[in-house]
Write a protein that holds these residues in place. Structure first.
Motif, mmCIF file in Angstrom:
data_model
loop_
_atom_site.group_PDB
_atom_site.id
_atom_site.type_symbol
_atom_site.label_atom_id
_atom_site.label_comp_id
_atom_site.label_asym_id
_atom_site.label_seq_id
_atom_site.Cartn_x
_atom_site.Cartn_y
_atom_site.Cartn_z
ATOM 1 N N HIS A 1 34.134 41.389 37.192
ATOM 2 C CA HIS A 1 34.635 40.009 37.186
ATOM 3 C C HIS A 1 33.702 39.015 37.872
ATOM 4 C CE1 HIS A 1 38.400 41.003 35.322
ATOM 5 N NE2 HIS A 1 38.697 41.895 36.249
ATOM 6 N N LEU B 1 41.926 48.173 31.122
ATOM 7 C CA LEU B 1 42.492 46.865 30.792
ATOM 8 C C LEU B 1 41.632 45.725 31.329
ATOM 9 C CD1 LEU B 1 46.267 47.659 31.384
ATOM 10 C CD2 LEU B 1 45.157 47.177 29.182
ATOM 11 N N ASN B 2 40.812 46.018 32.328
ATOM 12 C CA ASN B 2 39.906 45.015 32.885
ATOM 13 C C ASN B 2 38.520 45.042 32.256
ATOM 14 O OD1 ASN B 2 40.890 43.325 35.397
ATOM 15 N ND2 ASN B 2 41.950 45.296 35.504
ATOM 16 N N GLY B 3 38.365 45.766 31.173
ATOM 17 C CA GLY B 3 37.103 45.726 30.440
ATOM 18 C C GLY B 3 36.153 46.868 30.709
ATOM 19 N N MET C 1 50.686 42.023 33.719
ATOM 20 C CA MET C 1 49.348 41.758 33.197
ATOM 21 C C MET C 1 48.633 40.719 34.031
ATOM 22 S SD MET C 1 48.580 43.820 30.818
ATOM 23 C CE MET C 1 47.064 43.015 30.277
ATOM 24 N N LEU D 1 44.998 41.719 35.476
ATOM 25 C CA LEU D 1 43.794 40.993 35.038
ATOM 26 C C LEU D 1 43.328 39.926 36.024
ATOM 27 C CD1 LEU D 1 44.679 40.555 31.254
ATOM 28 C CD2 LEU D 1 43.313 42.351 32.344
ATOM 29 N N ASP D 2 43.898 39.901 37.204
ATOM 30 C CA ASP D 2 43.493 38.920 38.216
ATOM 31 C C ASP D 2 42.003 39.085 38.523
ATOM 32 O OD1 ASP D 2 43.128 37.231 40.345
ATOM 33 O OD2 ASP D 2 44.613 38.189 41.644
ATOM 34 N N PRO D 3 41.166 38.061 38.240
ATOM 35 C CA PRO D 3 39.725 38.196 38.425
ATOM 36 C C PRO D 3 39.260 37.905 39.847
ATOM 37 C CG PRO D 3 40.190 36.060 37.485
ATOM 38 C CD PRO D 3 41.524 36.755 37.625
#
Length: 467
Positions: free
Chosen positions: A141, A171-173, A256, A260-262
């Motif tokens: 991130h 889920l975070n890539g 979610m 997904l908190d960056p």
């Protein structure tokens, strides 16, 4: 889903763990991970984690460099593995490639919940404390680093409404794939930007980083390219054959948002090992201007490479090993002990996790003991002494991610067929290193000697016992 036979095995082991005096069943399972429960040496047990579908022909060629511009940084658990590997991940600018038998939570998110699923609440996983987990998410991130993870598929989906580390990362890539080249991914390495690599015995569990004795090495520098390229070629081949990971659960909007908190995550390193009597190695980097280093893979001719080096022992041989369960390698130890003029030391883990492995190791050690070999067991304050290395002749180190077992150093044919085909053998992917350098050898020797002095004499069915 786990097979009936494997589920029964897990239940029996879980019940046995419950009776242990030093740890609860749940905490032991969580800390070690399912990998070490089902990766034992019983070839007649159905390997439900074996997803090999194609015959593997070993063809990876060793790589070496000598007298060149590169650096070697040995590190050991519980001394410096967490900070060394976390900082390595934090140094990434473009890519991170990780191979690991499994990825455990440092909290409760991989603790055994039932026979078929794992995980914890999303808010718990969002507060995960494993430093490398958080460093990887920061790399994704904060610096847009591409991360790939190759690991084993234990057929363990997350429980409904729960999440586990691999799911969170995916889920975070983070690109996650399941290993399928041979039976089991047993290697532990981290590749950074295609330029530097760590190879070690350290599993991604809290126990391995903070309570075990482990050993590893980081290689970097402009002339290390052949070594890094060799590891890269193995990883790329295995990754291309791997199966993409797919999250097993769906999550609501609130969950979610947390997943997904960056925002930059806190990377907190653990405090020092709690036993003040333990030997602690200083973290030292050695230049490779006068070194010879070779890296090679298992099962690709690793057995022959190891035996060839053992035949070169001239004056001393000191082995610091988790377990020896291979009959031929056990016999080779006896041969080395009986050779005149060789200073021989054997230091084995005081505890072995898997019961089948423990019995096989006991058989080897008893045979050596009855032949007059003096064996020492590592200090009892380590949960497991899981390192795998030896120092010979004062200036050569051999270090491996694999144990001295037929799964990690298979002899015979270089053809490895899938399960249920004639000639199948349980086989692990591992990495191995030879380092010819007196300064590096001295670092490993001091750790071995420190543990040797603080250990105890091994006796049959005595100090080396199931933990």
């Amino acid at each position: 889903m786990l097979s009936f036979r494997t589920s029964a095995l897990l239940v029996s082991i879980f019940c046995a763990l419950a009776a242990l005096p030093h740890a609860s069943a749940a905490s032991s399972f969580d800390e070690l991970g399912i990998a070490q429960l089902v990766s034992g040496t019983q070839d007649d047990a159905e390997p439900s984690y074996d997803h090999q579908t194609k015959t593997y022909i070993a063809d990876h060629v060793p790589a070496n460099v000598t007298d060149a511009d590169f650096n070697l940084t040995p590190f050991f658990s519980p001394d410096h593995s967490t900070d060394s590997l976390t900082k390595l991940v934090q140094s990434a600018k473009e890519t991170i490639d990780i191979a690991t038998p499994g990825w455990s939570s440092w909290g409760t998110c991989t603790r055994w919940k039932s026979q078929s699923c794992v995980g914890c609440l999303v808010k718990e996983m969002a507060n995960e404390t494993f430093p490398i987990f958080n460093a990887v998410l920061n790399a994704v991130h904060q610096r847009n680093v591409k991360v790939r993870v190759l690991t084993n598929n234990y057929n363990e989906p997350s429980c409904p409404g729960r999440i586990a580390p691999l799911e969170f990362l995916s889920l975070n890539g983070v690109e996650v794939r399941y290993f399928s080249t041979v039976t089991f991914m047993h290697a532990k390495f981290i590749m950074i930007d295609g330029k530097k690599v760590s190879i070690s015995s350290v599993n991604f569990s809290k126990t391995s980083f903070t309570l075990n004795r482990e050993a590893g090495m980081i290689i970097d520098g402009s002339s290390a390219e052949p070594l890094v390229a060799m590891v890269t070629s193995v990883f790329e081949s295995d990754y291309a054959q791997g199966t993409p990971f797919e999250p097993s659960q769906k999550y609501n909007q609130t969950d979610m948002g947390m997943i997904l908190d960056p925002s930059e995550r806190s990377v907190d390193l653990p405090g020092p090992f709690p036993n003040p009597d333990a030997y602690v190695s200083p973290l030292t980097t050695v230049g490779g201007s006068k070194s010879f280093v070779e890296v090679f893979a298992s099962p690709d001719s690793a057995y022959d490479q190891l035996l060839a080096d053992l035949d070169n022992v001239k004056s001393s041989f000191h082995l610091h090993i988790y377990q020896v369960t291979d009959d031929d390698l056990c016999d080779k130890l006896l041969d080395l002990h009986n050779q005149k003029g060789i200073d021989f030391k054997l230091l084995v883990s005081a505890h072995i996790y898997d019961t089948a492995d423990w019995k096989l190791a006991q058989a080897c050690y008893k045979r050596l003991y009855n032949a007059g070999v003096s064996i020492r067991a590592t200090p009892d304050y380590y949960r497991y002494s899981h390192q795998k290395y030896y120092v010979r002749d004062g200036d050569v180190v051999f270090m491996s991610t694999g144990n001295w077992s037929p799964t990690d150093f298979p002899s015979g044919s270089d053809k490895f067929v899938p399960y249920n085909q004639s000639g199948w053998r349980k086989t692990n992917r591992d990495f191995n290193m030879f380092v010819h350098d007196a300064n590096v050898a001295s670092i490993f020797a001091k750790v071995l000697d420190g543990d040797f002095q603080r250990g105890s004499d091994w006796h049959p069915y005595g100090s080396a016992s199931v933990a």
